[in-house]
Design an enzyme around this catalytic site. Structure first.
Site, PDB file in Angstrom:
ATOM      1  N   SER A 121       2.698   1.670  -9.397  1.00  0.00           N
ATOM      2  CA  SER A 121       2.575   0.923 -10.649  1.00  0.00           C
ATOM      3  C   SER A 121       1.382   1.428 -11.452  1.00  0.00           C
ATOM      4  O   SER A 121       0.366   1.845 -10.881  1.00  0.00           O
ATOM      5  CB  SER A 121       2.405  -0.576 -10.354  1.00  0.00           C
ATOM      6  OG  SER A 121       3.670  -1.172 -10.144  1.00  0.00           O
ATOM      7  N   ASP A 123       6.681  -2.264  -8.360  1.00  0.00           N
ATOM      8  CA  ASP A 123       6.822  -3.712  -8.178  1.00  0.00           C
ATOM      9  C   ASP A 123       5.756  -4.446  -8.997  1.00  0.00           C
ATOM     10  O   ASP A 123       6.039  -5.304  -9.835  1.00  0.00           O
ATOM     11  CB  ASP A 123       6.690  -4.042  -6.680  1.00  0.00           C
ATOM     12  CG  ASP A 123       6.971  -5.506  -6.384  1.00  0.00           C
ATOM     13  OD1 ASP A 123       7.242  -6.262  -7.329  1.00  0.00           O
ATOM     14  OD2 ASP A 123       6.925  -5.906  -5.211  1.00  0.00           O
ATOM     15  N   THR A 124       4.498  -4.051  -8.779  1.00  0.00           N
ATOM     16  CA  THR A 124       3.382  -4.771  -9.393  1.00  0.00           C
ATOM     17  C   THR A 124       3.484  -4.861 -10.920  1.00  0.00           C
ATOM     18  O   THR A 124       3.216  -5.913 -11.504  1.00  0.00           O
ATOM     19  CB  THR A 124       2.050  -4.090  -8.983  1.00  0.00           C
ATOM     20  OG1 THR A 124       1.910  -4.237  -7.570  1.00  0.00           O
ATOM     21  CG2 THR A 124       0.860  -4.705  -9.686  1.00  0.00           C
ATOM     22  N   SER A 147      12.111  -5.942  -0.072  1.00  0.00           N
ATOM     23  CA  SER A 147      11.258  -5.854   1.118  1.00  0.00           C
ATOM     24  C   SER A 147      11.711  -6.900   2.135  1.00  0.00           C
ATOM     25  O   SER A 147      12.560  -7.749   1.833  1.00  0.00           O
ATOM     26  CB  SER A 147       9.809  -6.131   0.717  1.00  0.00           C
ATOM     27  OG  SER A 147       9.704  -7.492   0.288  1.00  0.00           O
ATOM     28  N   ASP A 162      13.154  -1.864   1.461  1.00  0.00           N
ATOM     29  CA  ASP A 162      11.801  -1.325   1.291  1.00  0.00           C
ATOM     30  C   ASP A 162      10.974  -1.653   2.553  1.00  0.00           C
ATOM     31  O   ASP A 162      10.952  -2.809   3.005  1.00  0.00           O
ATOM     32  CB  ASP A 162      11.183  -1.993   0.047  1.00  0.00           C
ATOM     33  CG  ASP A 162       9.927  -1.304  -0.428  1.00  0.00           C
ATOM     34  OD1 ASP A 162       9.746  -0.112  -0.135  1.00  0.00           O
ATOM     35  OD2 ASP A 162       9.122  -1.973  -1.125  1.00  0.00           O
TER      36      ASP A 162
HETATM   37  P1  13P Z   1       3.273  -1.197  -6.573  1.00  0.00           P
HETATM   38  O1  13P Z   1       2.558  -2.357  -5.922  1.00  0.00           O
HETATM   39  O2  13P Z   1       2.322  -0.173  -7.083  1.00  0.00           O
HETATM   40  O3  13P Z   1       4.230  -1.629  -7.607  1.00  0.00           O
HETATM   41  O4  13P Z   1       4.117  -0.456  -5.417  1.00  0.00           O
HETATM   42  C1  13P Z   1       5.319  -0.974  -4.959  1.00  0.00           C
HETATM   43  C2  13P Z   1       5.802  -0.285  -3.741  1.00  0.00           C
HETATM   44  O5  13P Z   1       5.343   0.771  -3.354  1.00  0.00           O
HETATM   45  C3  13P Z   1       6.895  -0.942  -3.009  1.00  0.00           C
HETATM   46  O6  13P Z   1       7.230  -0.272  -1.824  1.00  0.00           O
HETATM   47  O1  G3H Z   2       5.981  -3.116  -0.345  1.00  0.00           O
HETATM   48  C1  G3H Z   2       5.557  -3.458  -1.425  1.00  0.00           C
HETATM   49  C2  G3H Z   2       6.308  -4.188  -2.455  1.00  0.00           C
HETATM   50  O2  G3H Z   2       5.473  -4.430  -3.535  1.00  0.00           O
HETATM   51  C3  G3H Z   2       6.961  -5.429  -1.928  1.00  0.00           C
HETATM   52  O3  G3H Z   2       6.059  -6.432  -1.803  1.00  0.00           O
HETATM   53  O4  G3H Z   2       6.345  -7.312   0.528  1.00  0.00           O
HETATM   54  O5  G3H Z   2       5.336  -8.704  -1.328  1.00  0.00           O
HETATM   55  O6  G3H Z   2       7.782  -8.187  -1.311  1.00  0.00           O
HETATM   56  P1  G3H Z   2       6.396  -7.743  -0.915  1.00  0.00           P
HETATM   57 ZN    ZN Z   3       5.713   0.659  -0.709  1.00  0.00          ZN
END
Ligand code: 13P
Ligand code: G3H
Ligand code: ZN
Length: 340
Positions: free
Chosen positions: A229, A271-272, A50, A83
């Protein structure tokens, strides 16, 4: 092999009926965890960063870590994806840094917070597609706004407000045709982070029907599920057992993702779950062996915890066993593909 354009992986996944997890990274251990899992399961890989991750890690570190992954695992195709790019300039800066795929999230204005109208979304997405495809780079766009907020990105929509911003299947065909995106992120009631649903989700809040409807109308469209997630209860319990204070919540069941994969979903953002696995492992080390202070003593178990999640998702989404089948294509070769 060099980093591959994400489009190659999405096309192979569509031809063979599977989905690809796209894991977010911010440091070396997370990249290592994904690559260890990919090696163990023979999986093609999408690694994504991201804007927040690029700022935290620094593009130069990220670029070299990704090149290291490609060098160490020559048999595994790896796509490097931006992302939630918020603007044309952000996407171009990622391409300069070796990303082979970018997301332009034109569902929000450049501030990454305010919902944008369709005309703005189409215009900014098309501008990115034209520039990226001329370089052989893949583009993901988004129609409809996700709920929640993550690291300053997101409209923070919840409840009824979030439901008003779901992807409209009536607009999907027009958006894909007008922009030329390779992949379409859809808003179906999910949100980023650990607090997606206050109870196990039903079809009233997790609107898988939107995916089914778009797939019916656009069978060749590669869809992307964000906020996907599962938020495993055992990891949350472990975090809280060792001093954490996570509130009750539920995520997206893996079976629902699998339903999506049977209906055109090719990329699933996770990610989560990895953040939870890392935190659970570190909290356990700190609580059980408080005398330890060598970062390897807790970052090692954290890496193992994340690897276990990655292996699980790679198998569940069906990408396991496919790495060796993918003929590597370079971004340069993709320029000719898009020119047609
Ligand atoms: P989660 O927070 O559900 O893992 O989603 C991550 C995501 O969509 C990153 O773009
Ligand atoms: O966009 C969502 C992802 O979980 C990335 O999170 O922006 O905290 O890196 P972040
Ligand atoms: Zn996302």
């Amino acid at each position: 092999m060099p980093l591959v354009p994400m489009r190659t992986l999405l096309d192979h996944a569509a031809e063979n009926g599977y989905g690809l997890a796209a894991f977010n990274v911010n440091n070396m251990e997370q990249i290592q965890a994904i690559m260890l899992a990919a090696k163990e399961t023979d999986s093609p890989v999408i690694i994504q960063a991201s804007r927040g991750a690029r700022k935290y890690t620094n593009d130069a570190y990220l670029r070299h870590l990704m090149l290291a992954a490609a060098e160490l695992y020559p048999a595994i195709p790896i796509a490097m994806h931006l992302d939630h790019g918020n603007s044309f300039d952000t996407c171009m800066s990622a391409i300069e840094q070796n990303f082979t795929s970018v997301m332009i999230d034109g569902s929000l204005q450049e501030d990454g917070k305010s919902p944008a109208d369709l005309a703005y979304n189409v215009a900014v997405t098309k501008k990115v597609v034209d520039a990226a495809h001329a370089r052989g780079i893949t583009v993901e766009g988004e129609l409809g706004c996700l709920g929640g907020i993550e690291d300053g990105h997101g409209a923070g929509l919840t409840g009824d407000e979030a439901m008003k911003h779901l992807t409209d299947p009536n607009q999907a065909g027009e958006f894909v045709a007008a922009t030329g995106v390779d992949a379409l992120a859809v808003a179906i009631g999910t949100s980023h982070g650990a607090y997606k649903f206050s109870k196990p989700p039903t079809g009233a809040v997790l609107r898988m029907d939107v995916i089914l409807e778009i797939h019916k109308r656009l069978p060749n469209c590669h869809m992307v599920m964000h906020g996907s997630s599962a938020v495993p209860q055992d990891l949350k319990a472990k975090i809280n057992q060792f001093g954490g204070k996570l509130k009750p919540s539920w995520g997206v069941p893996v079976e629902e993702v699998q339903l999506g994969i049977r209906n055109g979903v090719r990329k699933i953002n996770v990610d989560t779950d990895n953040r939870l696995a890392i935190t659970a492992a570190i909290r356990e080390v700190f609580a059980v062996t408080p005398e330890k202070f060598d970062p390897r003593d807790y970052l090692g178990p954290a890496r193992e915890g994340m690897k276990a999640i990655c292996v699980d998702r790679m198998v569940a989404f069906g990408q396991a066993g496919h790495a060796g089948q993918i003929k590597p294509v370079t971004c340069k070769q993709m320029i000719a593909f898009y020119a047609k």
